[in-house]
Design a protein around this motif. Structure first.
Motif, PDB file in Angstrom:
ATOM      1  N   ARG A   8       0.851  -1.400  -0.102  1.00 14.78           N
ATOM      2  CA  ARG A   8      -0.057   0.069  -0.039  1.00 14.78           C
ATOM      3  C   ARG A   8       0.802   1.251  -0.146  1.00 14.78           C
ATOM      4  O   ARG A   8       0.391   2.237  -0.463  1.00 14.78           O
ATOM      5  N   ASN A   9       2.096   1.321   0.624  1.00 19.78           N
ATOM      6  CA  ASN A   9       2.945   2.462   0.648  1.00 19.78           C
ATOM      7  C   ASN A   9       4.073   2.447  -0.539  1.00 19.78           C
ATOM      8  O   ASN A   9       4.924   3.279  -0.196  1.00 19.78           O
ATOM      9  N   ASN A  10       3.688   1.664  -1.552  1.00 22.96           N
ATOM     10  CA  ASN A  10       4.728   1.677  -2.640  1.00 22.96           C
ATOM     11  C   ASN A  10       4.010   1.861  -3.821  1.00 22.96           C
ATOM     12  O   ASN A  10       3.537   0.978  -4.602  1.00 22.96           O
ATOM     13  N   PRO A  11       3.915   3.091  -4.155  1.00 20.71           N
ATOM     14  CA  PRO A  11       3.268   3.739  -5.240  1.00 20.71           C
ATOM     15  C   PRO A  11       3.418   3.133  -6.644  1.00 20.71           C
ATOM     16  O   PRO A  11       2.906   3.022  -7.465  1.00 20.71           O
ATOM     17  N   GLU A  12       5.134   2.881  -6.610  1.00 24.18           N
ATOM     18  CA  GLU A  12       5.586   2.223  -8.148  1.00 24.18           C
ATOM     19  C   GLU A  12       4.979   0.799  -8.484  1.00 24.18           C
ATOM     20  O   GLU A  12       4.502   0.482  -9.452  1.00 24.18           O
ATOM     21  N   TYR A  13       5.030  -0.076  -7.304  1.00 24.14           N
ATOM     22  CA  TYR A  13       4.431  -1.276  -7.403  1.00 24.14           C
ATOM     23  C   TYR A  13       2.925  -1.468  -7.616  1.00 24.14           C
ATOM     24  O   TYR A  13       2.433  -2.028  -8.566  1.00 24.14           O
ATOM     25  N   LEU A  14       2.232  -0.298  -6.894  1.00 24.04           N
ATOM     26  CA  LEU A  14       0.676  -0.181  -7.048  1.00 24.04           C
ATOM     27  C   LEU A  14       0.264   0.220  -8.740  1.00 24.04           C
ATOM     28  O   LEU A  14      -0.446  -0.393  -9.288  1.00 24.04           O
ATOM     29  N   ARG A  15       1.268   1.073  -9.248  1.00 18.34           N
ATOM     30  CA  ARG A  15       1.036   1.519 -10.338  1.00 18.34           C
ATOM     31  C   ARG A  15       1.111   0.438 -11.303  1.00 18.34           C
ATOM     32  O   ARG A  15       0.326   0.356 -12.479  1.00 18.34           O
TER      33      ARG A  15
END
Length: 107
Positions: free
Chosen positions: A55-62
């Motif tokens: 949840r706190n890893n925007p690159e992974y979520l993107r």
């Protein structure tokens, strides 16, 4: 997205490309969309914890959730999991990414 979601399950979106692990990835969905605009495309099943853990890893979520290409719509995100709280949190995280529908596989 709401107007498209209202049509899912009704004409003109009467054929769904089912979620298949390591098959219905972004490239396959793009190919399917080239073949027909009347398909409802589904993502591969994504484990709920892979979203909540990152949840706190925007690159992974993107990379995992980005639906910024209008060419893929309508598209359904399928989340898999067995814990209601983790599934609910994954839905909250995924909702802003623009899916027309989120499906829960609770097996």
């Amino acid at each position: 997205a709401a107007a498209v979601a209202a049509k899912i399950g009704k004409t003109p979106y009467d054929v769904h490309v089912a979620p298949m692990m390591q098959v219905t990835h972004r490239h396959m969905r793009f190919l399917c969309r080239l073949l027909s605009k009347r398909l409802v495309l589904w993502t591969e099943m994504i484990k709920d914890s892979s979203i909540t853990y990152n949840r706190n890893n925007p690159e992974y979520l993107r990379k995992l959730l980005d639906m910024s290409s209008s060419k893929e719509h309508p598209v359904v995100l399928q989340l898999g999991g067995s814990d209601p709280d983790t599934l609910a949190e994954a839905v909250r995280i995924a909702k802003p990414w623009g899916y027309d529908e989120i499906n829960l596989n609770c097996g």
